[in-house]
Write an enzyme that holds these catalytic residues in place. Structure first.
Site, PDB file in Angstrom:
ATOM      1  N   GLN A 134       0.767  -1.088  -0.033  1.00  0.00           N
ATOM      2  CA  GLN A 134      -0.147   0.132   0.016  1.00  0.00           C
ATOM      3  C   GLN A 134       0.944   1.208  -0.133  1.00  0.00           C
ATOM      4  O   GLN A 134       1.904   1.385   0.517  1.00  0.00           O
ATOM      5  CB  GLN A 134      -0.722   0.107   1.264  1.00  0.00           C
ATOM      6  CG  GLN A 134      -1.984  -1.000   1.178  1.00  0.00           C
ATOM      7  CD  GLN A 134      -2.893  -1.027   2.497  1.00  0.00           C
ATOM      8  OE1 GLN A 134      -2.231  -1.412   3.347  1.00  0.00           O
ATOM      9  NE2 GLN A 134      -3.740  -0.038   2.543  1.00  0.00           N
ATOM     10  N   SER A 183      -0.291   6.096   3.454  1.00  0.00           N
ATOM     11  CA  SER A 183       0.092   7.237   4.536  1.00  0.00           C
ATOM     12  C   SER A 183       1.163   8.027   4.102  1.00  0.00           C
ATOM     13  O   SER A 183       2.013   7.686   3.193  1.00  0.00           O
ATOM     14  CB  SER A 183       0.609   6.537   5.495  1.00  0.00           C
ATOM     15  OG  SER A 183      -0.383   5.726   6.194  1.00  0.00           O
ATOM     16  N   SER A 205       4.423  -1.572   4.254  1.00  0.00           N
ATOM     17  CA  SER A 205       4.978  -2.825   4.660  1.00  0.00           C
ATOM     18  C   SER A 205       5.479  -3.647   3.356  1.00  0.00           C
ATOM     19  O   SER A 205       4.535  -3.697   2.566  1.00  0.00           O
ATOM     20  CB  SER A 205       3.904  -3.693   5.383  1.00  0.00           C
ATOM     21  OG  SER A 205       3.531  -3.041   6.453  1.00  0.00           O
ATOM     22  N   GLU A 232      -8.740  -4.121   5.923  1.00  0.00           N
ATOM     23  CA  GLU A 232      -7.407  -4.134   6.875  1.00  0.00           C
ATOM     24  C   GLU A 232      -8.008  -4.197   8.030  1.00  0.00           C
ATOM     25  O   GLU A 232      -7.444  -4.857   8.931  1.00  0.00           O
ATOM     26  CB  GLU A 232      -6.633  -3.086   6.597  1.00  0.00           C
ATOM     27  CG  GLU A 232      -5.225  -2.858   7.495  1.00  0.00           C
ATOM     28  CD  GLU A 232      -4.441  -1.788   6.933  1.00  0.00           C
ATOM     29  OE1 GLU A 232      -3.279  -1.691   7.242  1.00  0.00           O
ATOM     30  OE2 GLU A 232      -4.888  -0.854   6.362  1.00  0.00           O
TER      31      GLU A 232
END
Length: 416
Positions: A144, A147, A179, A262
């Site tokens: 992803q 952020s 991650s 998530e």
């Protein structure tokens, strides 16, 4: 085509079928093998070589699992899954615990549980053929890119810009806490494509290749020792419009669906993170402290909270089985999961005292990784504060927090 009720197998028969399939490939997991190398880390601390070795082992297993029909059991039939209730995915995870199945990683979970389903749900037919099944099968790995340093809890405030030039988009910006990014093939990117719209409406989602010119990935060392998180820099990165997920400006809808996946996964009882209550009881017994009234009271308290978390996860699973969005219940499960992890770490630290910082016994020292990793779980999948806001506003009906700039164009956000 919608799967009808009479096509859903009996859960007990399905579980037996899964166990028989697993037994044909793996030996049963022994209690002794679990004790030999206790894994109590919330976020693993592995070298790049060990991470790649683990990824290869997990991918080999996940491909066999997908080909056997157990890789996307809850995904809708029209999106390439089997359309089964979430309890069937839980049955698979439960069965895997009893066999020497390679342990999963954050990148595998993000690929198969978040990005793969999002592509299957929002992608074009061409994207589903090219990416959905390869992601769900782990032929491709994806992280992803959500952020940012200035847009963590308030994700809609992201500033990574995407500018359209003909049939391409050009991206500039920075992402953080991704991650497994340095091992991934693709990134699921949220970018600001229209700064003149309010912040939630000017965002678009894309898939980007992480080996594209202008992409730089740097690992972030965590206090627990590992560096599974990464920051990703984008400088004039060009991506074809064919890699766009959903319509222009629909990125917030795509993000919400992905974050719901998530939070459901983060609060699930089938996903082991760190030390468990059972392992905490074993620690107290090994230290001769299991009869201490205060210790028993603390462990009983966290056991109750753990069971409540399990009940909440079951509610989410039953809602999913009925075709309903997990909604705020997913936030409750996520909040309870991080709370239980934190409390288990605090109790372990009280039991071990100074020994939690000294490598005198590997079984005991393993708790250090739990203690140092559990605070990070309060951030993963949406911070505890955000989960509380969701619960307060959508469950308890409390007045929402002031959002004076909500309908203001993002480009005017700093102007009074």
């Amino acid at each position: 085509m919608t799967r009808t009720l009479d096509q859903v197998p009996e859960l007990s028969n399905f579980a037996e079928e899964v166990r028989a399939w697993l037994s044909s490939m793996f030996a049963p997991r022994s209690a002794q093998s679990s004790r030999d190398k206790p894994d109590l880390a919330v976020f693993r601390n592995l070298s790049d070589e060990d991470e790649l070795q683990l990824l290869n082992a997990v991918r080999d297993y996940r491909r066999r699992r997908f080909d056997a029909g157990y890789g996307a059991v809850t995904l809708a039939v029209e999106h390439g899954g089997r359309g089964l209730p979430a309890s069937f995915a839980s049955a698979i995870a439960q069965a895997e615990r009893d066999f020497e199945v390679p342990p999963s990683t954050e990148l595998i979970s993000v690929t198969t549980g978040l990005v793969g389903p999002a592509v299957a749900m929002f992608g074009t037919e061409e994207q589903r053929i090219a990416y959905a099944n390869p992601l769900l099968r782990t032929d491709l790995l994806a992280c992803q890119l959500f952020s940012e340093p200035g847009a963590g809890s308030d994700l809609a405030a992201l500033s990574c810009r995407g500018v359209r030039e003909g049939n391409e988009w050009v991206f500039n910006g920075q992402k953080v806490w991704s991650s497994g990014a340095r091992f991934a093939d693709l990134g699921m990117l949220l970018a600001r494509t229209d700064p003149d719209l309010p912040k939630h409406k000017g965002i678009t989602a894309f898939l980007i290749s992480l080996d594209a010119p202008g992409v730089e990935i740097r690992p972030i060392r965590q206090m627990s020792g590992g560096s599974s998180f990464n920051e990703v820099f984008l400088q004039n990165v060009r991506v074809s419009d064919s890699m766009r997920l959903g319509e222009v400006g629909q990125g917030w809808k795509v993000a919400n669906a992905t974050l719901a996946f998530e939070r459901t996964a983060s609060g699930s009882v089938t996903r082991k993170k760190g030390g468990s209550v059972a392992e905490l009881v074993e620690l107290a017994q090994s230290l001769g402290m299991a009869d201490d009234p205060l210790v028993r009271q603390n462990i009983a308290d966290v056991y109750i909270r753990s069971e409540l978390r399990a009940a909440t996860a079951d509610r989410v699973a039953r809602a999913a089985a009925a075709g309903k969005s997990p909604g705020p219940a997913a936030s409750v499960g996520k909040l309870m999961a991080s709370d239980v992890l934190g409390r288990i770490g605090e109790i372990a630290a009280d039991l071990l005292g100074n020994n939690i910082t000294a490598d005198i016994d590997h079984d005991q020292f393993a708790w250090t990784e739990h203690l140092l990793g559990s605070p990070g779980y309060r951030l993963a999948g949406g911070t505890d504060q955000i989960q509380r806001n969701i619960i307060g506003e959508r469950v308890l009906g409390l007045p929402p927090e002031p959002r004076e700039n909500r309908d203001q164009p993002w480009s005017q956000r700093d102007k009074r």
